[in-house]
Scaffold this active site. Structure first.
Site, mmCIF file in Angstrom:
data_model
loop_
_atom_site.group_PDB
_atom_site.id
_atom_site.type_symbol
_atom_site.label_atom_id
_atom_site.label_comp_id
_atom_site.label_asym_id
_atom_site.label_seq_id
_atom_site.Cartn_x
_atom_site.Cartn_y
_atom_site.Cartn_z
ATOM 1 N N LYS A 1 -57.298 26.870 64.934
ATOM 2 C CA LYS A 1 -57.949 26.980 66.233
ATOM 3 C C LYS A 1 -57.220 28.002 67.093
ATOM 4 C CE LYS A 1 -61.344 24.029 65.953
ATOM 5 N NZ LYS A 1 -62.755 24.417 66.175
ATOM 6 N N LYS B 1 -73.379 22.155 59.840
ATOM 7 C CA LYS B 1 -72.939 20.769 59.984
ATOM 8 C C LYS B 1 -74.170 19.878 59.916
ATOM 9 C CE LYS B 1 -69.046 22.293 62.770
ATOM 10 N NZ LYS B 1 -68.293 22.250 64.040
#
Length: 328
Positions: free
Chosen positions: A108, A215
């Site tokens: 991240k 997803k």
């Protein structure tokens, strides 16, 4: 899709609250609603800030996975990546240790309140820990504008990035950036521009990405996500939405059903939880997850049960989203 009666879903619902080792996406405790349908256990867990219209797609996915026949897998295991939150560089080693055998890491970056220097230090540490053969991808969650993204990727390029996930927020920005950084050889992946878009195929038509991150829950289910990948003509990475082991099993079912799977998937996020609903939890072993049904452990469901007010909040949310699906 045949929508099960609301009363049936409410009667069977379990609301859980899973503590996390490290804050991720601003979340320290992840809440989810679980059900057992005729096809097995399933999950409804849109993030709490999502409105009902967006959350209804997550409910459609839960219903499909729990009440309909699941697609036949074409592989028995799914390779997965480690996920490194926006932690200080000296915390990277402990994070990677929770992802058994993973040779790919998603890091991240562009975290609010942090600097590019923080990102560089984190990515550098991941590269040192994983060695030259490890694969590193970065995920900015749309946190940079085009100029910032180009500057950041130039600074991170020496660490041999596999790709950059959602470096900018808009599709137009992604297209501009992809053209600007072509000389660096860093592919651009689209996540939010797929799962939060009214037209999830627009990013592919615009030539704004080299691959898609998909997803199952946000896209409305395994079949819809699989069909979207086929229509896009682009390679895909299947990722989780910070799901419990039950929701991760939905993502694994999607990854297992794709004809081609060129990248390690972001489905190892169960390792970010202190405790999960399954015993053992669905976490990486030798860098992969088995394609398997997940059945929550009764004791863990009880131990991780959310508070009464949070259970009521989720029951009301389910009621509203069920009404939206029923209305078409």
């Amino acid at each position: 899709m045949t929508l099960p009666p609301l009363d049936e879903m409410l009667a069977d619902a379990h609301v859980v609250a899973l503590p996390m080792h490290t804050r991720f996406r601003g979340v320290q405790v992840r809440e989810a609603m679980l059900f057992e349908g005729p096809s097995g256990w399933t999950e409804f867990s849109p993030f709490v800030e999502y409105d009902d219209l967006e959350s209804a797609a997550w409910l459609a996915a839960a219903v499909e996975f729990g009440w309909e026949e699941r697609p036949a897998p074409v592989r028995e295991t799914v390779p997965v990546n480690a996920t490194v939150p926006a932690v200080p560089a000296d915390a990277v080693r402990a994070v990677l240790a929770r992802f058994h055998g993973c040779r790919t890491a998603k890091v991240k970056v562009a975290e609010r309140g942090q600097s590019l220097a923080d990102d560089i230090a984190r990515v550098r540490e991941v590269r040192e820990r994983m060695g030259p053969e490890g694969r590193i991808r970065v995920d900015a969650n749309g946190g940079w504008n085009v100029d910032e993204a180009e500057h950041a990727l130039h600074a991170l390029a020496p660490y041999d990035l596999e790709y950059a996930e959602q470096p900018c927020a808009s599709i137009d920005e992604l297209a501009q950036l992809r053209e600007r950084v072509a000389y660096m050889g860093i592919p651009i992946a689209a996540d939010e521009s797929v799962r939060k878009a009214d037209d999830p195929l627009r990013v592919a038509r615009a030539g704004a990405a080299d691959l898609l991150v998909v997803k199952a829950q946000p896209l409305g289910g395994v079949r819809r996500a699989r069909d979207l990948v086929a229509a896009s003509g682009l390679p895909a990475v299947v990722s989780s939405a910070l799901d419990t082991s039950v929701g991760i099993a939905m993502g694994v079912a999607l990854a297992a059903a794709l004809p081609e799977l060129d990248y390690d998937c972001g489905l190892g996020t169960g390792s970010l939880f202190v405790s999960d609903v399954a015993d053992p939890p669905l976490q990486p072993r030798d860098g992969a997850l088995a394609v398997t049904a997940v059945v929550p452990d009764a004791a863990r469901l009880e131990a991780l049960a959310a508070s009464g007010d949070r259970r009521e909040w989720w029951r009301k949310r389910l009621t509203r989203c069920h009404a939206l699906l029923a209305a078409g």
